[in-house]
Design an enzyme around this catalytic site. Structure first.
Site, mmCIF file in Angstrom:
data_model
loop_
_atom_site.group_PDB
_atom_site.id
_atom_site.type_symbol
_atom_site.label_atom_id
_atom_site.label_comp_id
_atom_site.label_asym_id
_atom_site.label_seq_id
_atom_site.Cartn_x
_atom_site.Cartn_y
_atom_site.Cartn_z
ATOM 1 N N ASP A 1 36.420 35.808 30.080
ATOM 2 C CA ASP A 1 36.291 37.000 30.936
ATOM 3 C C ASP A 1 37.049 38.174 30.325
ATOM 4 O OD1 ASP A 1 35.139 35.532 33.442
ATOM 5 O OD2 ASP A 1 36.951 34.402 32.970
ATOM 6 N N ASP B 1 31.840 36.850 30.367
ATOM 7 C CA ASP B 1 31.691 37.864 31.414
ATOM 8 C C ASP B 1 32.386 39.140 30.957
ATOM 9 O OD1 ASP B 1 30.278 36.388 33.291
ATOM 10 O OD2 ASP B 1 32.078 35.655 34.303
ATOM 11 N N ASP C 1 34.212 29.816 30.668
ATOM 12 C CA ASP C 1 33.688 31.045 30.082
ATOM 13 C C ASP C 1 34.870 31.872 29.577
ATOM 14 O OD1 ASP C 1 34.957 32.146 32.266
ATOM 15 O OD2 ASP C 1 33.182 33.110 33.104
HETATM 16 P P1 GTP Z 1 37.253 29.188 34.132
HETATM 17 O O1 GTP Z 1 36.329 30.260 33.680
HETATM 18 O O2 GTP Z 1 36.530 28.003 34.654
HETATM 19 O O3 GTP Z 1 38.275 28.832 33.124
HETATM 20 O O4 GTP Z 1 38.096 29.734 35.382
HETATM 21 P P2 GTP Z 1 38.276 31.231 35.840
HETATM 22 O O5 GTP Z 1 39.416 31.289 36.775
HETATM 23 O O6 GTP Z 1 38.305 32.157 34.670
HETATM 24 O O7 GTP Z 1 36.956 31.453 36.710
HETATM 25 P P3 GTP Z 1 35.814 32.560 36.614
HETATM 26 O O8 GTP Z 1 35.521 32.947 35.217
HETATM 27 O O9 GTP Z 1 34.683 32.020 37.411
HETATM 28 O O10 GTP Z 1 36.368 33.788 37.411
HETATM 29 C C1 GTP Z 1 37.510 34.516 37.011
HETATM 30 C C2 GTP Z 1 37.971 35.336 38.152
HETATM 31 O O11 GTP Z 1 37.026 36.327 38.436
HETATM 32 C C3 GTP Z 1 38.153 34.507 39.427
HETATM 33 O O12 GTP Z 1 39.304 34.931 40.078
HETATM 34 C C4 GTP Z 1 36.982 34.877 40.269
HETATM 35 O O13 GTP Z 1 37.319 34.893 41.641
HETATM 36 C C5 GTP Z 1 36.680 36.274 39.793
HETATM 37 N N1 GTP Z 1 35.268 36.588 39.923
HETATM 38 C C6 GTP Z 1 34.208 35.901 39.506
HETATM 39 N N2 GTP Z 1 33.073 36.540 39.844
HETATM 40 C C7 GTP Z 1 33.444 37.655 40.474
HETATM 41 C C8 GTP Z 1 32.755 38.753 41.054
HETATM 42 O O14 GTP Z 1 31.540 38.829 41.080
HETATM 43 N N3 GTP Z 1 33.525 39.741 41.578
HETATM 44 C C9 GTP Z 1 34.885 39.697 41.546
HETATM 45 N N4 GTP Z 1 35.594 40.690 42.054
HETATM 46 N N5 GTP Z 1 35.546 38.690 41.044
HETATM 47 C C10 GTP Z 1 34.843 37.683 40.507
HETATM 48 MN MN MN Z 2 36.588 32.376 33.436
HETATM 49 MN MN MN Z 3 33.832 34.335 34.649
#
Ligand code: GTP
Ligand code: MN
Ligand code: MN
Length: 388
Positions: free
Chosen positions: A206, A312, A204
């Site tokens: 972020d 996100d 995704d």
């Molecule tokens: P990919 O998206 O697979 O490339 O990996 P990513 O590391 O970006 O994972 P992800 O998008 O799932 O999450 C990004 C960061 O946000 C990670 O460190 C998660 O722990 C954090 N995260 C995800 N959901 C939440 C949440 O609801 N609250 C908080 N505080 N952190 C979150």
């Molecule tokens: Mn991500």
């Molecule tokens: Mn995410």
């Protein structure tokens, strides 16, 4: 007493947040195998085992060289007996029987396919598996009641399981920037998550949104979402409003993963750049997304001129921005160990909103990631080395 170290291994510390973990490392064969076991444990709802395998994998990612023999692992922390047996087998035989068995098991394969549906977590996938579902298409055809997220997850299954490229993340960034500027001039967006850690692709995109003037960011998310929806840019969205209050949610609240920012889980409709082989060469060996089987049976020739992309969005007051940035940059294991370090080693409570010192009974107010690391007594680790 000091543990004895193998010749190649400098001292590796026990918490992921004490180590530098680059994206590229030297032990992918081992870490891929441990990841399979971690996923399988998660599918069996055994979080403890899952985290143990993830920790073992993470420490191998921080090693400066490839492991060739068990002696290379002398003094390396975080390797439990089970992980060591698996590593040993792979070093000796090239594969692990246990890992191969998991990979071939019906449960692992089905749980993997079902949890790859956006909106389907381990609990739902496990229930569906026990009811006989195996493939995403089974969820469509079984007459199960699906919520909106799951419907979107199935509808856009292929796109959402095709990695998002950095170029696509940047295109989304331009759209989000335009939306945010249109509804609140002066607001700022920051790319977080895996892309901030230097990953070339992600599941995704972020973004963290804030405004330099505290309070201006309040109520921003619904306006951004309306702006995007009015232009047909969203295929799905679910917005949660901010409910964080320091007075009630502060020190007593466990520093858990879920935070309370205004936040939007969404699926963007991203126009594909117009086909131009010179400008957009397909990487060698990269799989064409359209060639994979779709649960809806969409064929390559029917591929539309856009791609569904998970995004996100999180809005943070500027006073909490450093915490939000640190918390949303990841990796997940790095975050987990930051909170564990704070609690176990410093008697502090860290969340994506605040840092509370239980010894002094007060909040600490750092203004940057670097200050948070310093207050936690940790060396600063840049995002590109948080890939634990
Ligand atoms: P990919 O998206 O697979 O490339 O990996 P990513 O590391 O970006 O994972 P992800 O998008 O799932 O999450 C990004 C960061 O946000 C990670 O460190 C998660 O722990 C954090 N995260 C995800 N959901 C939440 C949440 O609801 N609250 C908080 N505080 N952190 C979150
Ligand atoms: Mn991500
Ligand atoms: Mn995410």
């Amino acid at each position: 007493t000091e543990p004895s170290h193998g010749a190649m291994v400098p001292t590796l510390k026990g918490y992921a947040c004490q180590r530098r973990t680059p994206l590229q490392h030297h032990n992918a064969l081992l870490t891929d195998a441990l990841l399979v076991l971690a996923e399988n444990a998660e599918f069996c709802e055994d979080e403890g085992r899952s985290v143990a395998f993830r920790r073992a994998g993470a420490v191998l990612k921080a090693l400066p060289q490839a492991v060739h023999k068990m002696e290379d692992l002398q003094g390396v922390p975080c390797l439990g007996g089970h992980s060591q047996r698996v590593i040993k087998e792979i070093l000796e035989d090239g594969t692990s029987r246990e890992v191969e068995m998991v990979l071939q098991s019906e449960q692992y394969q089905a749980m993997k396919a079902l949890t790859n549906i956006f909106g389907v977590g381990v609990k739902t996938a496990d229930r569906w598996f026990r009811e006989g579902l195996r493939l995403p298409s089974d969820a469509l055809n079984s007459g199960h009641k699906l919520n909106h997220a799951q419907q979107a997850g199935l509808q856009y299954y292929d796109d959402l399981n095709t990695p998002v490229t950095k170029a696509e993340a940047d295109s989304i960034g331009q759209i989000v920037e335009e939306a945010v500027q249109a509804v609140l001039p002066g607001a700022e967006i920051t790319l977080t998550g895996g892309f901030r850690r230097g990953k070339p692709t992600g599941h995704d995109v972020d973004f963290l949104i804030t405004h330099p003037e505290e309070g201006k960011e309040e109520g921003l998310m619904p306006k951004v979402v309306s702006w995007l929806e009015a232009r047909g840019l969203l295929l799905y969205q679910k917005t949660n409003i901010n409910s964080y209050l320091e007075a009630t949610d502060g020190p007593a609240r466990p520093p858990h993963n879920m935070d309370r920012f205004e936040r939007c889980f969404s699926i963007f409709r991203l126009e594909r750049p117009r086909a131009s082989p010179e400008q957009h060469p397909q990487a060698v060996g990269e799989e064409q997304p359209q060639e994979r089987g779709s649960p809806l049976g969409r064929r390559a020739s029917e591929s539309p001129g856009w791609k569904a992309v998970r995004v996100d969005l999180v809005v943070s007051p500027v006073s909490q921005f450093a915490f939000a940035l640190l918390g949303w940059t990841g990796s997940q294991l790095f975050e987990r160990d930051l909170r564990r370090w704070a609690g176990q080693e410093k008697r502090m409570s860290l969340s994506s909103h605040a840092l509370y010192d239980s010894t002094q009974n007060r909040y600490l107010r750092p203004c940057s990631e670097a200050e948070i690391f310093a207050l936690l007594g940790l060396e600063f680790i840049p995002p590109s080395e948080r890939n634990a």
